[in-house]
Design an enzyme around this catalytic site. Structure first.
Site, PDB file in Angstrom:
ATOM      1  N   SER C  21     -22.972  47.298  14.423  1.00  0.00           N
ATOM      2  CA  SER C  21     -22.665  45.608  14.739  1.00  0.00           C
ATOM      3  C   SER C  21     -23.456  44.729  14.445  1.00  0.00           C
ATOM      4  O   SER C  21     -24.893  45.005  14.099  1.00  0.00           O
ATOM      5  CB  SER C  21     -22.736  45.911  16.452  1.00  0.00           C
ATOM      6  OG  SER C  21     -21.958  44.922  16.341  1.00  0.00           O
ATOM      7  N   ALA C  46     -20.474  41.512  17.409  1.00  0.00           N
ATOM      8  CA  ALA C  46     -20.262  41.134  18.997  1.00  0.00           C
ATOM      9  C   ALA C  46     -19.632  40.102  18.777  1.00  0.00           C
ATOM     10  O   ALA C  46     -19.127  39.195  18.314  1.00  0.00           O
ATOM     11  CB  ALA C  46     -21.325  40.746  19.430  1.00  0.00           C
ATOM     12  N   LEU C  73     -25.088  35.714  18.035  1.00  0.00           N
ATOM     13  CA  LEU C  73     -23.849  36.357  18.257  1.00  0.00           C
ATOM     14  C   LEU C  73     -22.829  35.231  17.882  1.00  0.00           C
ATOM     15  O   LEU C  73     -22.148  34.984  18.637  1.00  0.00           O
ATOM     16  CB  LEU C  73     -23.926  36.743  19.976  1.00  0.00           C
ATOM     17  CG  LEU C  73     -24.043  37.333  20.488  1.00  0.00           C
ATOM     18  CD1 LEU C  73     -24.243  37.814  22.030  1.00  0.00           C
ATOM     19  CD2 LEU C  73     -24.967  38.451  19.375  1.00  0.00           C
ATOM     20  N   ASN C  99     -18.137  45.715  20.345  1.00  0.00           N
ATOM     21  CA  ASN C  99     -19.323  45.149  20.182  1.00  0.00           C
ATOM     22  C   ASN C  99     -18.990  44.337  21.282  1.00  0.00           C
ATOM     23  O   ASN C  99     -18.262  43.633  20.624  1.00  0.00           O
ATOM     24  CB  ASN C  99     -20.232  44.953  18.830  1.00  0.00           C
ATOM     25  CG  ASN C  99     -21.620  44.804  20.079  1.00  0.00           C
ATOM     26  OD1 ASN C  99     -22.034  43.367  19.857  1.00  0.00           O
ATOM     27  ND2 ASN C  99     -22.702  45.961  19.717  1.00  0.00           N
ATOM     28  N   CYS C 130     -29.066  42.051  23.277  1.00  0.00           N
ATOM     29  CA  CYS C 130     -28.999  40.793  22.145  1.00  0.00           C
ATOM     30  C   CYS C 130     -30.431  39.863  22.368  1.00  0.00           C
ATOM     31  O   CYS C 130     -29.616  39.562  24.032  1.00  0.00           O
ATOM     32  CB  CYS C 130     -27.682  40.186  21.783  1.00  0.00           C
ATOM     33  SG  CYS C 130     -27.935  38.449  20.802  1.00  0.00           S
ATOM     34  N   ILE C 191     -31.320  52.079  19.261  1.00  0.00           N
ATOM     35  CA  ILE C 191     -32.037  51.093  19.088  1.00  0.00           C
ATOM     36  C   ILE C 191     -31.261  49.940  19.045  1.00  0.00           C
ATOM     37  O   ILE C 191     -30.480  49.612  17.560  1.00  0.00           O
ATOM     38  CB  ILE C 191     -32.937  50.659  19.249  1.00  0.00           C
ATOM     39  CG1 ILE C 191     -33.576  50.773  17.664  1.00  0.00           C
ATOM     40  CG2 ILE C 191     -33.758  51.984  20.431  1.00  0.00           C
ATOM     41  CD1 ILE C 191     -35.299  50.396  17.643  1.00  0.00           C
ATOM     42  N   ASN C 192     -31.049  48.229  19.256  1.00  0.00           N
ATOM     43  CA  ASN C 192     -30.896  47.116  19.333  1.00  0.00           C
ATOM     44  C   ASN C 192     -32.590  46.577  18.043  1.00  0.00           C
ATOM     45  O   ASN C 192     -33.348  47.799  18.110  1.00  0.00           O
ATOM     46  CB  ASN C 192     -30.199  46.397  20.237  1.00  0.00           C
ATOM     47  CG  ASN C 192     -29.736  44.674  19.906  1.00  0.00           C
ATOM     48  OD1 ASN C 192     -30.011  44.374  18.484  1.00  0.00           O
ATOM     49  ND2 ASN C 192     -28.129  44.642  20.325  1.00  0.00           N
ATOM     50  N   GLY C 217     -34.642  46.662  10.102  1.00  0.00           N
ATOM     51  CA  GLY C 217     -34.934  47.542   8.780  1.00  0.00           C
ATOM     52  C   GLY C 217     -35.822  48.862   9.526  1.00  0.00           C
ATOM     53  O   GLY C 217     -36.464  49.175  10.589  1.00  0.00           O
ATOM     54  N   GLY C 243     -31.618  52.457  13.853  1.00  0.00           N
ATOM     55  CA  GLY C 243     -33.564  51.315  13.455  1.00  0.00           C
ATOM     56  C   GLY C 243     -33.871  51.614  11.616  1.00  0.00           C
ATOM     57  O   GLY C 243     -34.406  53.103  12.152  1.00  0.00           O
TER      58      GLY C 243
HETATM   59  C1  LIG Z   1     -28.045  39.977  11.467  1.00  0.00           C
HETATM   60  C2  LIG Z   1     -27.969  41.343  11.955  1.00  0.00           C
HETATM   61  C3  LIG Z   1     -26.585  40.832  13.467  1.00  0.00           C
HETATM   62  C4  LIG Z   1     -26.732  41.888  14.397  1.00  0.00           C
HETATM   63  N1  LIG Z   1     -25.810  41.837  14.921  1.00  0.00           N
HETATM   64  C5  LIG Z   1     -25.835  42.095  16.113  1.00  0.00           C
HETATM   65  C6  LIG Z   1     -24.521  41.906  17.419  1.00  0.00           C
HETATM   66  O1  LIG Z   1     -23.911  41.442  16.968  1.00  0.00           O
HETATM   67  N2  LIG Z   1     -24.288  42.865  17.847  1.00  0.00           N
HETATM   68  C7  LIG Z   1     -25.158  44.250  18.128  1.00  0.00           C
HETATM   69  O2  LIG Z   1     -25.206  45.303  19.898  1.00  0.00           O
HETATM   70  N3  LIG Z   1     -26.524  44.028  17.224  1.00  0.00           N
HETATM   71  C8  LIG Z   1     -26.502  43.558  15.924  1.00  0.00           C
HETATM   72  N4  LIG Z   1     -27.131  43.524  15.831  1.00  0.00           N
HETATM   73  C9  LIG Z   1     -28.342  45.095  15.438  1.00  0.00           C
HETATM   74  C10 LIG Z   1     -27.647  46.537  14.742  1.00  0.00           C
HETATM   75  O3  LIG Z   1     -26.520  46.498  15.015  1.00  0.00           O
HETATM   76  C11 LIG Z   1     -28.938  46.966  14.808  1.00  0.00           C
HETATM   77  O4  LIG Z   1     -28.906  47.758  16.440  1.00  0.00           O
HETATM   78  C12 LIG Z   1     -30.261  47.077  14.211  1.00  0.00           C
HETATM   79  O5  LIG Z   1     -30.692  46.108  13.242  1.00  0.00           O
HETATM   80  C13 LIG Z   1     -30.633  48.287  14.031  1.00  0.00           C
HETATM   81  O6  LIG Z   1     -30.628  49.100  12.763  1.00  0.00           O
HETATM   82  P1  LIG Z   1     -30.597  48.655  11.714  1.00  0.00           P
HETATM   83  O7  LIG Z   1     -32.668  48.595  11.259  1.00  0.00           O
HETATM   84  O8  LIG Z   1     -30.347  49.304  10.851  1.00  0.00           O
HETATM   85  O9  LIG Z   1     -30.268  46.777  10.897  1.00  0.00           O
HETATM   86  C14 LIG Z   1     -27.619  43.193  14.270  1.00  0.00           C
HETATM   87  C15 LIG Z   1     -28.876  43.575  13.650  1.00  0.00           C
HETATM   88  C16 LIG Z   1     -28.605  42.472  12.144  1.00  0.00           C
HETATM   89  C17 LIG Z   1     -29.789  42.579  11.129  1.00  0.00           C
END
Ligand SMILES: Cc1cc2nc3c(=O)[nH]c(=O)nc-3n(C[C@H](O)[C@H](O)[C@H](O)COP(=O)(O)O)c2cc1C
Ligand SMILES: Cc1cc2nc3c(=O)[nH]c(=O)nc-3n(C[C@H](O)[C@H](O)[C@H](O)COP(=O)(O)OP(=O)(O)OC[C@H]3O[C@@H](n4cnc5c(N)ncnc54)[C@H](O)[C@@H]3O)c2cc1C
Ligand SMILES: Cc1cc2nc3c(=O)[nH]c(=O)nc-3n(C[C@H](O)[C@H](O)[C@H](O)COP(=O)(O)OP(=O)(O)OC[C@H]3O[C@@H](n4cnc5c(N)ncnc54)[C@H](O)[C@@H]3O)c2cc1C
Ligand SMILES: Cc1cc2nc3c(=O)[nH]c(=O)nc-3n(C[C@H](O)[C@H](O)[C@H](O)COP(=O)(O)O)c2cc1C
Ligand code: FES
Ligand code: FES
Lengths: 259, 313, 313, 259
Positions: C21, C46, C73, C99, C130, C191-192, C217, C243
């Site tokens: 998301s 979201a 968001l 989401n 968030c 994880i978020n 990242g 994550g």
């Molecule tokens: C630019 C950006 C926007 C995000 N927006 C949301 C969101 O709207 N809702 C949510 O649950 N997670 C959001 N996330 C979190 C990601 O869904 C994910 O949980 C987190 O980035 C870890 O994964 P990754 O390391 O592969 O990015 C966001 C992440 C990034 C980088």
């Protein structure tokens, strides 16, 4: 003395499947004497990968100010190292650790060198120094398969040399201990480096009065500060006495540490 | 005139850069490489009442841009640290910060009482944040009440100021920080490692024998900065910042966030000369950025916001 | 025979790889680059009851091996998501995970009630994690009671299974996970982002206008793995892991830790083709590692430990 | 169409202090037409640095299948880019965004191009296309100092060209708006790219009926998915309507968005 040197790549070549021989030059060579020590390599500037990689010194050439390392390309670190071309620099910290003591073998005695896979490289400098001293050297080199064999001729030029492969595609099929157990001469000293099961078998076999084994362990600092690489001592296998592979080792006498 | 000297409780630092606990042993190894007198201070390896072997190996694993460790507080024990390691360090004009660890309150108190008497120990660092031991350690670091009580008890016996080392593995770092301030802490050190894990692709098993370990290195820097930023605005005691520092620029960033001094951990493994290099480079960087003294940088991120809010009012 | 299909509450996934998301908008942008039908599912951005602009810019900052975001968001609001974005996505045979976000319980309930009726929404992802909004969000994610109550209320109105997205910024992830399981969650996503910060060397001020932001990242991978490892052993509901995933190897590592499916976030920005590439590469990697089906990998790290303990008993 | 192309470095040279001109070739050139669009560059494999860098397309050469970018070496990303040598590859995603519309200037009309610093590069391809169409081009290029000046002759070969420097070491001392305000001809269209204060001044000055401004913003994805790069619209400066710099921009008409 331990120094941090930006060494220059003299040459790099693949000498067997996934096995690379890298010759480097730099003033660090002035610090290199004992065989079996290692260098800690930062394969690339920046943080990908971040940690240094420990690699044994395979040959020292004081005259040309060069040293050789031989390594297997496996993960990201060694893969990046394998990309280095002549003229590029490599960040080297070293020389580190306690190596093989040439003094343990007397002139005229027989030393048997037993190497497995990427445990073979440090034995080469050792063989050279032993022969130069007047020790008779027999080398037993074990590999997985024909494609993995390297440096046989180099060792052969220094003494009797046997090669085993696990799959029997080259040399004798089987393990280095098969040869070691069947040697006609009684070795005065055994020096060995290779996978842990091999080292254990050699220790257990009591093939000689003096046996020296070079161990591997995941490292942080490489210089004794982080306690990443400790092992128990043999006489206190669950207590708190310990040895550090990076500074007390990597070479230990059989019976010194629990392997 | 020095542009780097910093006065903190118990610590007259000629410069604010010191090696972090556990990343410098008791100094001997690095003393072969450079003169330890250049350092602002030295944070020595955690000391427990009895000698500890620590966890089985492998104890380190690499992660993208960082590393995991699960040393498990290996150390020679209080007696040997006091009788051998600390006396050896006396040859240097460098204040020592002793990292105090244990499994029970009694352990901490005992180590603090004895080690704080050593002539070159100028401050204690109460390690309530080690993620790699089963009992004690991090348990004290995640519960504000426990943290506060432990701080009190240690303060009662310590002959030198007490800094408490905070764990980042918490929901609310400010509440822990305030609790230990309440308990009488003279300062904070932060952050310890984030709890993490790696698995071996071939076997499916954890790479570390201890399964999980503490994440350190550049990757944790943004988390450390955020926590120091939050905490420094809410407490009145100084913070020694750490977590991923690799350069003079990083040091300034930690100061901006709210640190009054810094410690360098993991980077010592990658570049053993990192501390002297940073110390060398700081004055020039200060000039470039237009500061007379490094202390001007402390808290600049939020101090400016305050000023800004004030101007608007 | 598929080696990648996974059955989860509400979700029949042809493969376990989906964009995370907030890293994939509502799919339109990536649909210009490849056929979205290859994806296991899509986690859309979201959605809040009303349209939100989000935070001021700069909203992203780079960190060593990762990035910070403080989008806040931003989204077009429930009505537009339901009337425009979701219908557009109906052209694809891909289950959508919506989401759900908000500032109050009512917000979450309202979005859940409406969005769960959309024909292609097969599951909800309750975003109680968030870090970039002042009210709601992470507050729900750090307090087990609040998390449980919210889950209950959302479950009561949702027409599809509810996955709860956990925040890593907590002392005890297991207690939150168990609380939401108690509250009736059908699954977890974790994880978020980790809360972090960067400061500008020149100005001393935060790089992000919002000051702090969420770290994502490769850097967060070890933390995500550790949390999934801990939680998967303590709950009976499946976990969608995320994550720092960048490769098929990473996917397997998440499965080993205890995930039953995975989401890819930040890496979409660096390699927009990462999801299809991973999906392509997984079967070969399974062969190489000796697995028939990817589900064999789930929880292998601790399932083996259990077996081992059993053998010794 | 947006593609991800491993482009080959044709040449790289420093053309002013810290300013580099990099010519790349690859099939991505087939997708390039409109001036003012940008590419998103992964300067090195791996994660150090991790994010792509947005850089404007400065020139497109369809015949040789090459395009040019001009960038200032400042942080880690552009520093690594500056190390790239002929024959090496660079990972390019693009072309991205909405560029300058040549259609807005009619044959025989006068277009004034106003560039500041590293805002100058995208105006070069624009100038070429306008001139090819038959539009009269006047270029006003602002730099900090003499050492930062580049591409003056290239622009001069396409039309009247003025250079300003902030410190007066070259051209006219002052800002581009000093020249713009004093032009004898009335521009039909203004196209501009440069630092935000400059763009604001141009917008405010109402120097022409049609003014197009190219904005900069920190980016994540570069393709419209992450909402990193949004800006408010001018008529709803605190509401929830928005434009994305990466897809709706980077070029906007003056008055469209709040800058
Ligand atoms: C630019 C950006 C926007 C995000 N927006 C949301 C969101 O709207 N809702 C949510 O649950 N997670 C959001 N996330 C979190 C990601 O869904 C994910 O949980 C987190 O980035 C870890 O994964 P990754 O390391 O592969 O990015 C966001 C992440 C990034 C980088
Ligand atoms: C004293 C010593 C001497 C060595 N000499 C040689 C040699 O001469 N030739 C050679 O090919 N290899 C040698 N090794 C092993 C070599 O260090 C590893 O193969 C190398 O670190 C792998 O790095 P990578 O990035 O390719 O693999 P990755 O798996 O990506 O490495 C990840 C992490 O694990 C560590 N690691 C992985 N395998 C080992 C290992 N076997 N031992 C220690 N750390 C490991 C790496 O250093 C790194 O920190 C030696 C190891 C030690 C301890
Ligand atoms: C649409 C667009 C077109 C651009 N065209 C050019 C050009 O033709 N020539 C040129 O020299 N520069 C151009 N820039 C600016 C260029 O993107 C930055 O100079 C570059 O990203 C800096 O990267 P770095 O690693 O050197 O710096 P660092 O400061 O290390 O970068 C850290 C992070 O901040 C981002 N960042 C830093 N400065 C900027 C900036 N000004 N704009 C956006 N992101 C930034 C980086 O992308 C990176 O994510 C353009 C920017 C945009 C948005
Ligand atoms: C190998 C290793 C051992 C450590 N041992 C200790 C310790 O004994 N006591 C302690 O308080 N912190 C210990 N730490 C944590 C560091 O002092 C420091 O807080 C952390 O690593 C973050 O800083 P860094 O990213 O610069 O390494 C250790 C860290 C590492 C990497
Ligand atoms: S690797 Fe650090 S002590 Fe051996
Ligand atoms: S950079 Fe991602 S939406 Fe513009």
């Amino acid at each position: 003395m331990i120094i941090n040197d930006q060494c220059t790549v003299v040459s790099q070549q693949q000498i067997a499947e996934s096995i690379f021989e890298l010759v480097l030059s730099g003033k660090i060579v002035e610090e290199m004497n004992e065989p079996g020590r290692f260098v800690h390599i930062k394969v690339t500037e920046g943080l990908d990968p971040m940690l240094r990689r420990p690699i044994s010194i395979a040959a020292i050439n004081k005259r040309s100010n060069e040293f050789t390392i031989i390594y297997r390309k496996q993960g990201r670190g060694t893969s990046l190292l394998a990309n280095k071309k002549s003229g590029e620099t490599v960040d080297i910290l070293g020389p580190l650790g306690n190596g093989f003591s040439v003094a343990e073998a007397n002139i005229g005695e027989t030393a048997v060198l037993v190497g497995g896979g990427i445990g073979v490289p440090p034995l080469y400098e050792l063989a050279k120094q032993l022969v130069a001293k007047g020790v008779k050297v027999i080398s037993i080199l074990g590999f997985q398969s024909q494609s993995a064999v390297f440096y046989e001729e180099k060792f052969a030029s220094l003494g009797e040399t046997y090669v085993t492969t696990v799959d029997g595609t080259y040399g004798k099929k089987g393990f280095v201990t098969d040869i070691l157990g069947g040697l006609v001469v009684q070795p005065d000293v055994i020096y060995s480096c290779g996978p842990t099961p091999m080292l254990k078998a050699i220790e257990k076999g009591q093939y000689a009065a003096k046996v020296f084994l070079s161990l591997e362990e995941r490292m942080g600092c490489g210089i004794g500060a982080c306690f990443a690489c400790v092992c128990h001592t043999k006489d206190d296998p669950t207590g708190h006495t310990y040895k550090k592979v990076c500074t007390d080792g990597p070479v230990f006498e059989a019976g010194e540490v629990a392997i | 005139m020095s542009r780097l000297n910093i006065e903190l409780p118990g610590l007259s630092l000629k410069n604010p850069v010191m090696p972090a606990s556990g990343c410098f042993g008791f100094g001997k190894e690095y003393s072969q490489l450079y003169d330890l007198n250049v350092l602002g201070a030295i944070m020595i390896k955690a000391t427990t009442p009895e000698p500890r072997f620590g966890n089985p190996t492998p104890r380190v694993a690499e992660t993208p841009g960082g590393m995991l460790n699960a040393i498990g507080l290996q150390n020679p024990g209080l007696e040997k640290v006091v009788s051998e390691e600390l006396p050896w360090l006396e040859q240097y004009e460098v204040p020592i910060i002793a990292n105090v660890a244990g499994s029970t309150e009694e352990d901490y108190v005992r180590v603090a009482e004895v080690i704080s008497k050593a002539p070159n120990v100028h401050a204690l660092e109460l390690n309530i944040s080690c993620p790699n031991v089963k009992t004690g350690g991090i348990a004290f670091g995640t519960d504000p009440e426990m943290a506060k009580n432990l701080t009190k008890k240690v303060k009662a016996v310590s002959e030198v100021p007490v800094y408490v080392k905070l764990s980042p593995n918490v929901s609310n770092i400010v509440s822990i920080a305030k609790a230990v301030e309440d308990g009488g802490a003279d300062g904070l050190t932060m952050i310890n490692t984030l709890l993490g894990m790696r698995l071996d692709l071939q076997t499916g098993k954890p790479i570390l024998a201890n399964r999980t370990g503490g994440l350190s290195g550049p990757v944790v820097k943004p988390v450390a900065l955020r926590m120091i930023y939050e905490v420094s605005q809410q407490v009145h005691i100084p913070i020694i910042g750490m977590g991923g520092i690799q350069s003079a620029e990083d040091v300034i960033e930690f100061f901006y966030a709210g640190a009054s001094a810094v410690a360098v951990g993991t980077q010592n493994f990658i570049d053993p000369f990192v501390c002297p290099t940073i110390i060398d480079e700081l004055p020039q960087l200060l000039t470039q950025l237009g500061y007379q003294h490094i202390s001007e940088c402390t808290g600049r991120s939020w101090k400016q916001h305050e000023q800004f809010a004030y101007h608007r009012a």
